[in-house]
Design an enzyme around this catalytic site. Structure first.
Site, PDB file in Angstrom:
ATOM      1  N   LYS A  51       0.835  -1.208   0.000  1.00  0.00           N
ATOM      2  CA  LYS A  51       0.000   0.000   0.000  1.00  0.00           C
ATOM      3  C   LYS A  51       0.866   1.253   0.000  1.00  0.00           C
ATOM      4  O   LYS A  51       0.494   2.274  -0.577  1.00  0.00           O
ATOM      5  CB  LYS A  51      -0.946   0.003   1.193  1.00  0.00           C
ATOM      6  CG  LYS A  51      -2.354  -0.450   0.855  1.00  0.00           C
ATOM      7  CD  LYS A  51      -2.561  -1.921   0.720  1.00  0.00           C
ATOM      8  CE  LYS A  51      -2.445  -2.569  -0.592  1.00  0.00           C
ATOM      9  NZ  LYS A  51      -2.506  -4.031  -0.592  1.00  0.00           N
ATOM     10  N   THR A 267       0.675 -16.425  -8.700  1.00  0.00           N
ATOM     11  CA  THR A 267      -0.310 -17.441  -9.110  1.00  0.00           C
ATOM     12  C   THR A 267      -0.969 -18.118  -7.913  1.00  0.00           C
ATOM     13  O   THR A 267      -1.399 -19.256  -7.988  1.00  0.00           O
ATOM     14  CB  THR A 267       0.373 -18.509  -9.990  1.00  0.00           C
ATOM     15  OG1 THR A 267       1.529 -18.986  -9.294  1.00  0.00           O
ATOM     16  CG2 THR A 267       0.797 -17.943 -11.324  1.00  0.00           C
ATOM     17  N   HIS A 441     -23.317  15.613   1.117  1.00  0.00           N
ATOM     18  CA  HIS A 441     -22.933  16.086  -0.208  1.00  0.00           C
ATOM     19  C   HIS A 441     -21.813  17.097  -0.075  1.00  0.00           C
ATOM     20  O   HIS A 441     -21.901  17.970   0.796  1.00  0.00           O
ATOM     21  CB  HIS A 441     -24.142  16.725  -0.897  1.00  0.00           C
ATOM     22  CG  HIS A 441     -23.800  17.311  -2.235  1.00  0.00           C
ATOM     23  ND1 HIS A 441     -23.576  16.517  -3.336  1.00  0.00           N
ATOM     24  CD2 HIS A 441     -23.625  18.606  -2.627  1.00  0.00           C
ATOM     25  CE1 HIS A 441     -23.290  17.299  -4.365  1.00  0.00           C
ATOM     26  NE2 HIS A 441     -23.307  18.571  -3.968  1.00  0.00           N
TER      27      HIS A 441
HETATM   28  P1  NAI Z   1      -4.929 -15.241  -7.101  1.00  0.00           P
HETATM   29  O1  NAI Z   1      -5.444 -16.587  -6.804  1.00  0.00           O
HETATM   30  O2  NAI Z   1      -5.724 -14.036  -6.749  1.00  0.00           O
HETATM   31  O3  NAI Z   1      -4.616 -15.146  -8.686  1.00  0.00           O
HETATM   32  C1  NAI Z   1      -3.736 -16.033  -9.334  1.00  0.00           C
HETATM   33  C2  NAI Z   1      -3.969 -15.975 -10.834  1.00  0.00           C
HETATM   34  O4  NAI Z   1      -2.907 -16.704 -11.467  1.00  0.00           O
HETATM   35  C3  NAI Z   1      -5.267 -16.625 -11.265  1.00  0.00           C
HETATM   36  O5  NAI Z   1      -5.973 -15.705 -12.062  1.00  0.00           O
HETATM   37  C4  NAI Z   1      -4.818 -17.852 -12.057  1.00  0.00           C
HETATM   38  O6  NAI Z   1      -5.687 -18.200 -13.103  1.00  0.00           O
HETATM   39  C5  NAI Z   1      -3.447 -17.419 -12.583  1.00  0.00           C
HETATM   40  N1  NAI Z   1      -2.513 -18.516 -12.927  1.00  0.00           N
HETATM   41  C6  NAI Z   1      -2.257 -19.627 -12.180  1.00  0.00           C
HETATM   42  N2  NAI Z   1      -1.325 -20.403 -12.811  1.00  0.00           N
HETATM   43  C7  NAI Z   1      -0.971 -19.762 -13.959  1.00  0.00           C
HETATM   44  C8  NAI Z   1      -0.059 -20.042 -15.024  1.00  0.00           C
HETATM   45  N3  NAI Z   1       0.693 -21.144 -15.023  1.00  0.00           N
HETATM   46  N4  NAI Z   1       0.037 -19.168 -16.051  1.00  0.00           N
HETATM   47  C9  NAI Z   1      -0.724 -18.041 -16.062  1.00  0.00           C
HETATM   48  N5  NAI Z   1      -1.595 -17.729 -15.074  1.00  0.00           N
HETATM   49  C10 NAI Z   1      -1.726 -18.560 -14.030  1.00  0.00           C
HETATM   50  O7  NAI Z   1      -3.487 -15.212  -6.431  1.00  0.00           O
HETATM   51  P2  NAI Z   1      -2.521 -14.025  -5.983  1.00  0.00           P
HETATM   52  O8  NAI Z   1      -2.790 -12.775  -6.763  1.00  0.00           O
HETATM   53  O9  NAI Z   1      -1.167 -14.606  -6.017  1.00  0.00           O
HETATM   54  O10 NAI Z   1      -2.955 -13.756  -4.483  1.00  0.00           O
HETATM   55  C11 NAI Z   1      -2.809 -14.771  -3.492  1.00  0.00           C
HETATM   56  C12 NAI Z   1      -3.739 -14.564  -2.340  1.00  0.00           C
HETATM   57  O11 NAI Z   1      -3.398 -13.396  -1.607  1.00  0.00           O
HETATM   58  C13 NAI Z   1      -5.165 -14.414  -2.786  1.00  0.00           C
HETATM   59  O12 NAI Z   1      -5.985 -15.247  -1.995  1.00  0.00           O
HETATM   60  C14 NAI Z   1      -5.481 -12.973  -2.542  1.00  0.00           C
HETATM   61  O13 NAI Z   1      -6.848 -12.768  -2.212  1.00  0.00           O
HETATM   62  C15 NAI Z   1      -4.549 -12.609  -1.398  1.00  0.00           C
HETATM   63  N6  NAI Z   1      -4.217 -11.193  -1.465  1.00  0.00           N
HETATM   64  C16 NAI Z   1      -5.183 -10.281  -1.194  1.00  0.00           C
HETATM   65  C17 NAI Z   1      -4.920  -8.943  -1.323  1.00  0.00           C
HETATM   66  C18 NAI Z   1      -6.022  -7.972  -1.063  1.00  0.00           C
HETATM   67  O14 NAI Z   1      -7.010  -8.333  -0.443  1.00  0.00           O
HETATM   68  N7  NAI Z   1      -5.924  -6.723  -1.538  1.00  0.00           N
HETATM   69  C19 NAI Z   1      -3.608  -8.433  -1.730  1.00  0.00           C
HETATM   70  C20 NAI Z   1      -2.684  -9.493  -2.028  1.00  0.00           C
HETATM   71  C21 NAI Z   1      -2.997 -10.807  -1.882  1.00  0.00           C
END
Ligand code: NAI
Length: 462
Positions: A51, A267, A441
């Protein structure tokens, strides 16, 4: 041998919040943390530092694109990367020290080191054994590895390395268009990096409301992010400080290669359970590798509980915090509980994306009759004044009862705006309840009210 009512393993948002609530409820509490500072992934290498960089890079974007429009002269704003990293470190330190203060205030012992659970009621840290009536595992998560990809945290990085690069890369490939990929991808895009996101699926942010996905991608593209969709990354190799990413286009079954200075692997994440001794203890895991718990956060072993990213459900700091408070209350004999139907999700890009409850697609699947109330930020005076007219608020309400079932926002401060809808949902409110609530507002929150009005007799400013 020190004895406690509760020992919490892990001091991330789940663990430290749980420890504080346990102590507040009169339980003698310790929290084990092996890092040099408290706060876990979120405060040290996750939510908080990202952030800081999102904020700093957004300020640069404002200076470059909107200052002149307001008559502000800031010729050629540029980036001192070391200083920006220093600012990020100060933000981290302020937050982690804050938890140390809260531990002292609540008389919680910080047991330094990495814990294992050799037997029920015992924690081992190095050679030292501690006993506890209750053990709460809040050990969090770690990036899940992709086969064929070796992380070095310099050129091929997870979110941890991406937050602390030596310099701003000229070209970055982000694997995965999920929350981490898009938040960090947009940081670097704003700092001048050419960012290409390679995503396995045909849409970004899987599970989000489809209309939001579509608009979010359009906005990010306009900001300069390039998307290669429907493509599976197979491998990454590094030669002469350049990474080559090989991916396969799923539909055409063609193989492609693209080079970059840095590759961010985003991922997904998996529970971090290494070294806890769960197998020897006989703790049952789910097929997904999370600790299996019942509705009281108890594992199959009496006296051992688990919360947060280590168990099922969305990997979100605030979900972990709520579970941390709930389990503390349960251990203190109260009725702790989490409403999983009202957990907001926020993506901290600019504009922000926020959602709570069911998506339109989920409602269609369940066959629920529902109405959609939508309002564009273009009709919101405050947003127009602040160059923030892009995006909309969408509220989904039951067709018969008007009860709010979900809300999806893309726009300024969406991550804050969503909470009035969360509160409304907690109280089982109808869209009309929101629509009849006077909103000051000019505020962005008027867009929420207008969307609620649009569920009924109609929005005023559209
Ligand atoms: P994510 O699960 O949100 O997204 C991973 C993406 O990678 C998916 O769209 C998937 O289809 C893609 N993917 C997987 N294997 C692949 C491949 N071989 N080639 C191309 N694409 C591929 O995972 P992310 O972004 O790593 O986040 C992990 C966790 O951390 C999540 O549960 C997320 O909610 C949490 N998080 C939450 C935040 C927030 O609330 N602002 C900030 C950062 C993380």
């Amino acid at each position: 041998m020190a004895s406690y009512d509760v020992i919490v393993i892990g001091s991330g948002p789940g663990g430290y919040v749980s420890a504080i609530r346990c102590a507040q409820l009169g339980l003698k509490t310790a929290c084990v943390e092996g890092r040099d500072t408290l706060g876990g992934t979120c405060l040290n290498v996750g939510c908080i530092p990202s952030k800081a960089l999102l904020h700093a890079s957004h300020q640069l974007h404002e200076a470059q694109h909107n200052f002149a429009k307001m008559g502000l002269i800031a010729d050629n704003p540029s980036v001192d990367w070391n200083k920006m990293q220093g600012y990020k470190s100060e933000v981290i330190e302020g937050n982690t020290k804050g938890i140390e203060f809260l531990f002292k205030k609540n008389k919680i012992d910080w047991l330094k080191g990495w814990a294992s659970i050799p037997s029920v009621g015992e924690i081992l840290i190095g050679d030292e054994t501690y006993t506890a009536k209750h053990i709460i595992i809040a050990s969090g998560s770690e990036p899940s590895a992709l086969p064929g990809i070796k992380i070095d945290e310099k050129i091929v990085v997870t979110s941890t390395g991406a937050l602390a690069l030596d310099k701003i890369p000229a070209k970055m490939i982000v694997i995965g268009a999920g929350v981490i990929g898009l938040e960090l991808g947009s940081v670097y895009a704003r700092l001048g990096t050419e960012v290409e996101v390679i995503e396995f699926l045909d849409e970004i942010t899987p599970g989000m409301d489809a209309e939001i996905q579509k608009n979010f991608k359009r906005i990010l593209k306009k900001q300069g992010l390039k998307f290669t969709m429907g493509s599976a990354v197979k491998s990454v190799s590094v030669k002469n400080k350049t990474a080559s990413v090989t991916y396969v286009n799923q539909k055409k079954d063609t193989e492609h290669q693209v080079d970059a200075d840095v590759v961010l692997v985003a991922t997904g994440r998996k529970p971090f359970l290494d070294g806890l001794g769960l197998e020897a203890l006989g703790i049952t895991l789910t097929d997904g590798g999370q600790i299996k718990t019942d509705s009281n956060y108890s594992t199959n072993i009496t006296g051992v509980y688990a919360i947060g990213d280590a168990i099922s459900g969305p990997m979100l700091a605030h979900k972990a915090e709520d579970e941390g408070m709930a389990v503390a209350e349960i251990l203190a004999g109260q009725a702790g509980h989490v409403n999983y139907g009202v957990i907001p999700g926020v993506i901290y890009t600019h504009p922000e994306v926020a959602s709570v409850g069911l998506t339109e697609e989920q409602l269609k699947e369940t066959g629920n009759e529902f109405k959609v109330g939508k309002f564009s930020f273009m009709g919101n005076g405050r947003a127009k004044a602040n160059f923030a007219g892009e995006g909309f608020v969408k509220i989904l309400a039951d067709a018969a009862t008007d009860r709010i079932l979900g809300a999806h926002i893309i726009g300024p401060m969406a991550g804050d705006l969503v909470h009035e809808i969360c509160v409304a949902m907690e109280f089982g409110a109808a869209a009309e309840d929101l629509a009849r609530t006077c909103h000051a507002h000019p505020t962005y929150s008027e867009a929420v009210r207008e969307a609620a009005l649009a569920c009924g007799s109609g929005a005023i400013h559209s």
